[in-house]
Design an enzyme around this catalytic site. Sequence first.
Site, short mmCIF file in Angstrom:
data_model
loop_
_atom_site.label_atom_id
_atom_site.label_comp_id
_atom_site.label_asym_id
_atom_site.label_seq_id
_atom_site.Cartn_x
_atom_site.Cartn_y
_atom_site.Cartn_z
N HIS A 80 10.03 8.79 22.66
CA HIS A 80 9.14 8.45 21.56
C HIS A 80 9.25 9.45 20.40
CE1 HIS A 80 7.54 5.48 24.23
NE2 HIS A 80 7.22 6.41 25.11
N CYS A 117 -13.49 1.35 7.31
CA CYS A 117 -13.92 0.44 6.24
C CYS A 117 -14.32 -0.87 6.91
CB CYS A 117 -12.83 0.25 5.17
SG CYS A 117 -11.38 -0.71 5.63
N THR A 129 -12.80 -3.83 7.52
CA THR A 129 -11.82 -4.33 8.49
C THR A 129 -10.95 -3.23 9.07
OG1 THR A 129 -10.14 -4.72 6.81
CG2 THR A 129 -11.65 -6.57 7.32
N HIS A 147 2.61 6.95 22.34
CA HIS A 147 3.95 6.58 21.89
C HIS A 147 4.24 6.88 20.43
CE1 HIS A 147 4.59 3.41 25.31
NE2 HIS A 147 4.36 4.63 25.77
N ASP A 196 -15.95 4.05 3.79
CA ASP A 196 -16.49 3.46 2.58
C ASP A 196 -17.89 2.93 2.88
OD1 ASP A 196 -16.18 1.02 3.91
OD2 ASP A 196 -14.82 0.14 2.44
#
Length: 143
Positions: A133, A65, A67, A98, A8
């Site tokens: 996993h 973005c 955060t 994992h 963004d």
Amino acid sequence: MKIAIGNDHAGVDLKEKVVDFLKGKGYEVENVGTDVKESVDYPDIARKVAKLVNDKECEFGIVICGTGIGISIAANKVPGIRCALCHNSFTAKLSRLHNNSNVLSLGARVIGDELALDIVDAYLTTDFEGGRHARRVDKIEEC
């Protein structure tokens, strides 16, 4: 290897650095993010990256973005996407090793450029370990 990248308005500068880094390492890049700092809606960008990964047009995706939170939530709404928001190289490596994540999320306002490039490198150079996993990743896919 082809990597989809989307961002963004908050992630324009970091995206440019990541794209240069990827190209310098020989990766092909599909840029579906914005190149301007005028406000855009990150869910639209996340969806574009997720579609490229799900359609196998790109092996991995990177979303950015401010955060990394909102765009990772949006990417994870797309079935088949396992997007990991990482703030260090250790979690990036483990998200691949994992969790077999297929999209990496970065917060442009949270981490510095050098750390971001270290995270991207750790992410793309780590293979899924499989084994115990794989059973867990299969269960994630069933959710």
